[in-house]
Design an enzyme around this catalytic site. Structure first.
Site, PDB file in Angstrom:
ATOM      1  N   ASP A  51      -7.616  -4.893   7.383  1.00  0.00           N
ATOM      2  CA  ASP A  51      -8.303  -5.852   6.512  1.00  0.00           C
ATOM      3  C   ASP A  51      -9.119  -6.850   7.322  1.00  0.00           C
ATOM      4  O   ASP A  51     -10.214  -7.239   6.914  1.00  0.00           O
ATOM      5  CB  ASP A  51      -7.292  -6.590   5.624  1.00  0.00           C
ATOM      6  CG  ASP A  51      -6.889  -5.739   4.432  1.00  0.00           C
ATOM      7  OD1 ASP A  51      -7.780  -5.260   3.723  1.00  0.00           O
ATOM      8  OD2 ASP A  51      -5.684  -5.539   4.228  1.00  0.00           O
ATOM      9  N   ARG A  69       7.398  -5.654   3.115  1.00  0.00           N
ATOM     10  CA  ARG A  69       6.110  -6.276   2.807  1.00  0.00           C
ATOM     11  C   ARG A  69       5.977  -6.314   1.299  1.00  0.00           C
ATOM     12  O   ARG A  69       5.930  -5.279   0.627  1.00  0.00           O
ATOM     13  CB  ARG A  69       4.929  -5.527   3.414  1.00  0.00           C
ATOM     14  CG  ARG A  69       3.611  -6.225   2.992  1.00  0.00           C
ATOM     15  CD  ARG A  69       2.447  -5.869   3.844  1.00  0.00           C
ATOM     16  NE  ARG A  69       1.927  -4.540   3.598  1.00  0.00           N
ATOM     17  CZ  ARG A  69       0.770  -4.110   4.086  1.00  0.00           C
ATOM     18  NH1 ARG A  69       0.013  -4.893   4.836  1.00  0.00           N
ATOM     19  NH2 ARG A  69       0.365  -2.878   3.836  1.00  0.00           N
ATOM     20  N   GLU A 129      -5.554 -11.794   7.580  1.00  0.00           N
ATOM     21  CA  GLU A 129      -6.374 -10.586   7.561  1.00  0.00           C
ATOM     22  C   GLU A 129      -7.779 -10.842   7.023  1.00  0.00           C
ATOM     23  O   GLU A 129      -8.385  -9.964   6.417  1.00  0.00           O
ATOM     24  CB  GLU A 129      -5.689  -9.456   6.786  1.00  0.00           C
ATOM     25  CG  GLU A 129      -4.591  -9.856   5.823  1.00  0.00           C
ATOM     26  CD  GLU A 129      -3.744  -8.680   5.356  1.00  0.00           C
ATOM     27  OE1 GLU A 129      -3.868  -7.573   5.873  1.00  0.00           O
ATOM     28  OE2 GLU A 129      -2.948  -8.895   4.432  1.00  0.00           O
ATOM     29  N   ASP A 145      16.842 -10.938  -3.603  1.00  0.00           N
ATOM     30  CA  ASP A 145      18.126 -10.649  -4.262  1.00  0.00           C
ATOM     31  C   ASP A 145      18.654  -9.247  -3.919  1.00  0.00           C
ATOM     32  O   ASP A 145      19.866  -9.026  -3.911  1.00  0.00           O
ATOM     33  CB  ASP A 145      18.008 -10.800  -5.793  1.00  0.00           C
ATOM     34  CG  ASP A 145      18.020 -12.268  -6.235  1.00  0.00           C
ATOM     35  OD1 ASP A 145      18.262 -13.156  -5.386  1.00  0.00           O
ATOM     36  OD2 ASP A 145      17.780 -12.527  -7.434  1.00  0.00           O
ATOM     37  N   HIS A 154       0.847  -1.205   0.000  1.00  0.00           N
ATOM     38  CA  HIS A 154       0.000   0.000   0.000  1.00  0.00           C
ATOM     39  C   HIS A 154       0.876   1.247   0.000  1.00  0.00           C
ATOM     40  O   HIS A 154       0.794   2.071   0.921  1.00  0.00           O
ATOM     41  CB  HIS A 154      -0.893   0.027   1.238  1.00  0.00           C
ATOM     42  CG  HIS A 154      -2.043  -0.925   1.193  1.00  0.00           C
ATOM     43  ND1 HIS A 154      -3.101  -0.791   0.328  1.00  0.00           N
ATOM     44  CD2 HIS A 154      -2.316  -2.037   1.913  1.00  0.00           C
ATOM     45  CE1 HIS A 154      -3.978  -1.765   0.522  1.00  0.00           C
ATOM     46  NE2 HIS A 154      -3.517  -2.556   1.471  1.00  0.00           N
TER      47      HIS A 154
HETATM   48  O1  LIG Z   1      -4.791  -4.808   7.298  1.00  0.00           O
HETATM   49  C1  LIG Z   1      -3.966  -4.057   7.841  1.00  0.00           C
HETATM   50  O2  LIG Z   1      -4.252  -3.308   8.802  1.00  0.00           O
HETATM   51  C2  LIG Z   1      -2.591  -4.079   7.353  1.00  0.00           C
HETATM   52  O3  LIG Z   1      -2.197  -5.003   6.680  1.00  0.00           O
HETATM   53  C3  LIG Z   1      -1.735  -2.875   7.611  1.00  0.00           C
HETATM   54  C4  LIG Z   1      -2.023  -1.895   6.536  1.00  0.00           C
HETATM   55  O4  LIG Z   1      -1.911  -2.325   5.234  1.00  0.00           O
HETATM   56  C5  LIG Z   1      -1.939  -0.472   6.688  1.00  0.00           C
HETATM   57  O5  LIG Z   1      -2.463   0.066   7.811  1.00  0.00           O
HETATM   58  C6  LIG Z   1      -0.722   0.190   6.156  1.00  0.00           C
HETATM   59  O6  LIG Z   1      -0.922   1.527   5.953  1.00  0.00           O
END
Ligand SMILES: O=C(O)C(=O)C[C@H](O)[C@@H](O)CO
Length: 254
Positions: free
Chosen positions: A177, A73, A151, A87, A48
């Site tokens: 999520d 991530r 999530e 890598d 994100h």
């Molecule tokens: O579901 C979530 O909460 C995450 O996985 C963390 C986020 O993606 C997020 O808050 C990052 O900005």
């Protein structure tokens, strides 16, 4: 400790809580700054944020002298993406949206050379310091840390099987999520969500794997640590910059 030793993994093995910061600004400058702020680990987010592979490469270079360990991530569990990120020298990976054990096995396989997995072989990547770490290929897998993110409601149903996959080191709860999947869109701090997260952290801990989470709410971060999280991200570079600059402006503009 030599360059290949994963300090984060070693600290977790030694039982030390690892406090992290989420980094989404996609800047080697801001990441270099926060690498010296006292955090144990920084999460360089490719899911994100605007971070692409070159941004990650630059940030890994920028924090070489800092205290904080980088976890990346990845944007997805796609093996080609995972291979390229390994890598570049990232040793700790977070893989988002893992819903069942089969998906977790595929993600782990992407981090292993044959016969244990499907990671493509590169003779002298940056991770091997361009061939200057002669035993890189033999040692690298012991130094990789794989955190899978759970999530969704489905992931909760399959939690013990996911955590049981060999090569999964940590299970990281994604509260945004997860709360959405449970019907609480945008309410990751809702008391019922918090209770489910605390129970989830306890379930992860009972499997013998390490639990992690991100929350920018300090009270909740302390509750989740008390519930058993071992790698705990307590805010983000973007959030800290936005809230601190808003507060500074407001003090002068009313
Ligand atoms: O579901 C979530 O909460 C995450 O996985 C963390 C986020 O993606 C997020 O808050 C990052 O900005």
């Amino acid at each position: 400790m030599d360059v290949l030793t994963n300090r984060f993994k070693a600290a977790l093995r030694a039982g030390r809580q690892q406090i992290g910061l989420w980094c989404s600004l996609a800047s080697p400058i801001s990441t270099e700054i926060v690498a010296g702020s006292g955090f144990d680990w920084l999460l360089l987010d490719m899911e994100h944020s605007a971070n692409d592979l070159r941004d990650i490469y630059g940030q890994l270079q920028a924090i070489m002298e800092g205290e904080a360990h980088a976890m990346v991530r990845v944007p997805s569990d796609e093996p080609i993406t995972i291979k390229r990120i390994l890598d570049t020298g990232a040793q700790s990976l977070m893989i988002p949206n893992i819903d069942d054990a089969e998906q977790a096995r595929r993600a782990v396989a992407a981090t292993r050379y044959a016969p244990r997995g499907v990671r493509g072989f590169s003779q002298a990547p940056r991770a091997a310091r361009f061939g200057r770490i002669p035993d890189y290929h033999a040692r690298c897998e012991d130094e990789i840390f794989v955190a899978v993110q759970i999530e969704s409601r489905r992931a909760l149903d399959n939690l013990e099987e996911i955590a049981g996959v060999e090569g999964v080191d940590g299970v990281f709860v994604g509260p945004g999520d997860l709360s959405t999947s449970l019907g609480y869109l945008g309410q990751q701090n809702h008391p019922e969500v918090v209770a489910i997260i605390e129970e989830t952290v306890a379930r992860i801990t009972r499997t013998g794997k390490l639990a992690g989470i991100l929350t920018a709410n300090e009270d909740l971060a302390r509750r989740y640590i008390a519930a058993g999280t071992r790698f705990t991200a307590i805010g983000s570079d973007m959030g800290v910059l936005a809230r601190a600059t808003e507060a500074l402006a407001a003090r002068f503009k009313g």
